[in-house]
Design a protein around this motif. Structure first.
Motif, PDB file in Angstrom:
ATOM      1  N   TYR A 200       0.825  -1.211   0.000  1.00  0.00           N
ATOM      2  CA  TYR A 200       0.000   0.000   0.000  1.00  0.00           C
ATOM      3  C   TYR A 200       0.860   1.263   0.000  1.00  0.00           C
ATOM      4  CZ  TYR A 200      -4.509  -2.273   1.201  1.00  0.00           C
ATOM      5  OH  TYR A 200      -5.669  -3.006   1.196  1.00  0.00           O
ATOM      6  N   ASP A 203       1.674   3.420  -3.008  1.00  0.00           N
ATOM      7  CA  ASP A 203       0.619   4.223  -3.619  1.00  0.00           C
ATOM      8  C   ASP A 203       0.654   5.636  -3.048  1.00  0.00           C
ATOM      9  OD1 ASP A 203      -1.785   5.405  -4.428  1.00  0.00           O
ATOM     10  OD2 ASP A 203      -2.882   3.505  -4.349  1.00  0.00           O
ATOM     11  N   CYS A 246       0.523  -7.687  -1.044  1.00  0.00           N
ATOM     12  CA  CYS A 246      -0.464  -7.387  -2.067  1.00  0.00           C
ATOM     13  C   CYS A 246      -1.138  -6.056  -1.773  1.00  0.00           C
ATOM     14  CB  CYS A 246      -1.480  -8.511  -2.211  1.00  0.00           C
ATOM     15  SG  CYS A 246      -2.892  -8.398  -1.104  1.00  0.00           S
ATOM     16  N   ARG A 247      -1.929  -5.609  -2.725  1.00  0.00           N
ATOM     17  CA  ARG A 247      -2.555  -4.287  -2.659  1.00  0.00           C
ATOM     18  C   ARG A 247      -4.041  -4.377  -2.335  1.00  0.00           C
ATOM     19  NH1 ARG A 247       1.214  -5.099  -6.263  1.00  0.00           N
ATOM     20  NH2 ARG A 247       2.907  -3.596  -6.566  1.00  0.00           N
ATOM     21  N   TRP A 254      -9.535  -4.602  -5.304  1.00  0.00           N
ATOM     22  CA  TRP A 254      -8.252  -4.162  -4.790  1.00  0.00           C
ATOM     23  C   TRP A 254      -8.375  -2.766  -4.197  1.00  0.00           C
ATOM     24  CZ3 TRP A 254      -6.841   0.285  -7.289  1.00  0.00           C
ATOM     25  CH2 TRP A 254      -7.429   0.530  -8.553  1.00  0.00           C
ATOM     26  N   GLN A 257      -2.618   0.866  -5.616  1.00  0.00           N
ATOM     27  CA  GLN A 257      -1.982   0.607  -6.902  1.00  0.00           C
ATOM     28  C   GLN A 257      -0.603   1.243  -6.930  1.00  0.00           C
ATOM     29  OE1 GLN A 257      -4.289   2.405 -10.053  1.00  0.00           O
ATOM     30  NE2 GLN A 257      -4.775   4.194  -8.817  1.00  0.00           N
ATOM     31  N   GLU A 279       2.920  -9.320  -6.114  1.00  0.00           N
ATOM     32  CA  GLU A 279       1.831  -9.199  -7.086  1.00  0.00           C
ATOM     33  C   GLU A 279       2.345  -8.612  -8.387  1.00  0.00           C
ATOM     34  OE1 GLU A 279      -2.644  -8.060  -5.637  1.00  0.00           O
ATOM     35  OE2 GLU A 279      -1.138  -6.516  -5.631  1.00  0.00           O
ATOM     36  N   ASP A 282      -1.156  -7.514 -13.217  1.00  0.00           N
ATOM     37  CA  ASP A 282      -1.736  -6.542 -14.144  1.00  0.00           C
ATOM     38  C   ASP A 282      -0.922  -5.247 -14.094  1.00  0.00           C
ATOM     39  OD1 ASP A 282      -2.511  -5.147 -11.852  1.00  0.00           O
ATOM     40  OD2 ASP A 282      -4.590  -5.818 -11.948  1.00  0.00           O
ATOM     41  N   ARG A 284      -1.502  -2.453 -12.926  1.00  0.00           N
ATOM     42  CA  ARG A 284      -1.600  -1.764 -11.641  1.00  0.00           C
ATOM     43  C   ARG A 284      -0.442  -2.105 -10.719  1.00  0.00           C
ATOM     44  NH1 ARG A 284      -3.892  -3.704  -7.034  1.00  0.00           N
ATOM     45  NH2 ARG A 284      -4.574  -5.538  -8.183  1.00  0.00           N
ATOM     46  N   SER A 285       0.192  -3.238 -10.960  1.00  0.00           N
ATOM     47  CA  SER A 285       1.265  -3.714 -10.094  1.00  0.00           C
ATOM     48  C   SER A 285       2.638  -3.173 -10.464  1.00  0.00           C
ATOM     49  CB  SER A 285       1.307  -5.245 -10.130  1.00  0.00           C
ATOM     50  OG  SER A 285       0.054  -5.795  -9.789  1.00  0.00           O
TER      51      SER A 285
END
Length: 372
Positions: A200, A203, A246-247, A254, A257, A279, A282, A284-285
């Motif tokens: 997190y 982000d 993970c996010r 989710w 990002q 992760e 996609d 976003r990762s």
């Protein structure tokens, strides 16, 4: 390439698995008072036997109980720590998916006593898993120490108990150190610390929200890394520890990002674990570039297979992405898994159990073809 006989494995998985319908019904019946604790435990035991056999049948080396006895991947653990209790206040976490937004609501927590440990949390659950996992390596998943602080924040700490933050952190890491020793005594050789906070914090929106609350968002990840290391400092020999970052994962949705860039140097270079589940399912990762900070000897488990959607990935595309990651960290230090668990909360993601099994089988098949 060599196969791996110690975790993390070339084909691995994060831990949580979709609950079968009969277990969901039993949980509803228990909540309504129609069945007692013993009957719920019997249904859980049977479901865990089945899911352990499923993992073996797919060719996985890891065995988990799917987190079948939990409602939530983290709060079921955190509320068992001494000095931490639920409050009547509700916390809302905002989640997102392709169809829109939804909120996860849960009771808040308060640190109203000295943090400690009076029993090995999930100890009985792990012992049952170990007894039914006649092959493979049983893995226990627990939330990292960071989650206690990230979930409640400084405002959750009673200043009459902890006027000094350092004492809180010492007690928290001490309680986790006791937990680590306790699970090792039960025969656990594979422990995973699940942590959303370290992902997190990549982000900018998450860091801005923390800054508004008065937190030192630019350095919070460094504190978390120090405290996890303190908890693991005396870990018994023979215990492999990984972390999964993970996010957010709730009903195929989710929260955060952004790539791992912000925390990468301190995280990969400084966190004293044996492997990192990351992760990468996609855009976003983010990119694989932050993996350049992974030192020799540490493993990275690439979460390339999404657990949020039922569509099956292309094996050729997975191989291409593994090759891309290998530009930053040697192929010998890489493994493959799903991007997260399939059911971080009891509700689970929007897949069927057959689709879950197809994803896990794809991970095994792809890893076999890549690493032998």
């Amino acid at each position: 390439m060599t196969t791996r006989t110690t975790p993390p494995f070339r084909a691995d998985h994060v831990g949580s698995l979709l609950r079968p319908p009969e277990l969901l019904r039993a949980r509803e019946d228990h909540a309504a008072g129609r069945i007692d604790d013993a009957e719920l435990r019997r249904v859980e035991d049977e479901a865990i036997r089945d899911v352990v056999a499923m993992q073996a049948g797919l060719g996985l080396q890891t065995r988990t109980d799917g987190e079948f006895r939990r409602t939530s991947w983290h709060m079921d653990f955190i509320y068992q720590l001494q000095g931490i209790h639920r409050t009547d206040q509700q916390i809302e976490v905002h989640f997102h998916n392709a169809a829109g937004d939804l909120d996860f609501t849960s009771a808040a927590l308060t640190v109203d006593g000295r943090v400690g440990l009076d029993h090995t949390i999930f100890g009985e659950d792990f012992s049952f898993l170990k007894s039914v996992a006649t092959s493979g390596t049983p893995k226990l998943t627990i939330p990292s120490p960071s989650m206690v602080h990230y979930r409640g924040g400084p405002a959750a700490i009673d200043r009459s108990v902890y006027p000094d933050d350092e004492q809180f952190w010492d007690d928290l890491s001490g309680a986790y150190a006791e937990q680590v020793r306790g699970v090792a005594e039960l025969g656990c050789t594979y422990l995973q610390l699940d942590d959303t906070s370290l992902a997190y914090l990549n982000d900018p929106a998450q860091r801005a929200a923390l800054q508004e609350k008065g937190a030192d968002a630019e350095h919070q990840h460094e504190r978390y890394i120090r405290q996890i290391n303190a908890a693991l400092a005396g870990r018994p020999e023979g215990l492999t520890v990984t972390t999964h970052m993970c996010r957010g994962n709730y009903r195929s949705s989710w929260t955060a990002q952004g790539g791992y860039d912000f925390v990468a140097e301190a995280l990969f270079g400084g966190l004293e674990v044996d492997g990192f589940f990351c992760e990468f399912d996609d855009p976003r990762s983010g990119s694989f570039a932050p993996l350049r900070y992974v030192p020799e000897g540490k493993l990275v488990v690439l979460g390339l297979v999404t657990t949020k959607r039922p569509e099956l990935e292309s094996k050729d595309e997975l191989k291409r992405r593994i090759d891309e990651a290998a530009k930053y960290v040697p192929l010998e230090q890489l493994c493959l898994s799903g991007q997260c668990g399939f059911s971080s909360t009891v509700e689970g993601n929007d897949l069927t159990i057959d689709q879950e099994k197809a994803k896990l089988a794809l991970i095994v098949e792809t890893a076999t073809e890549v690493w032998g």
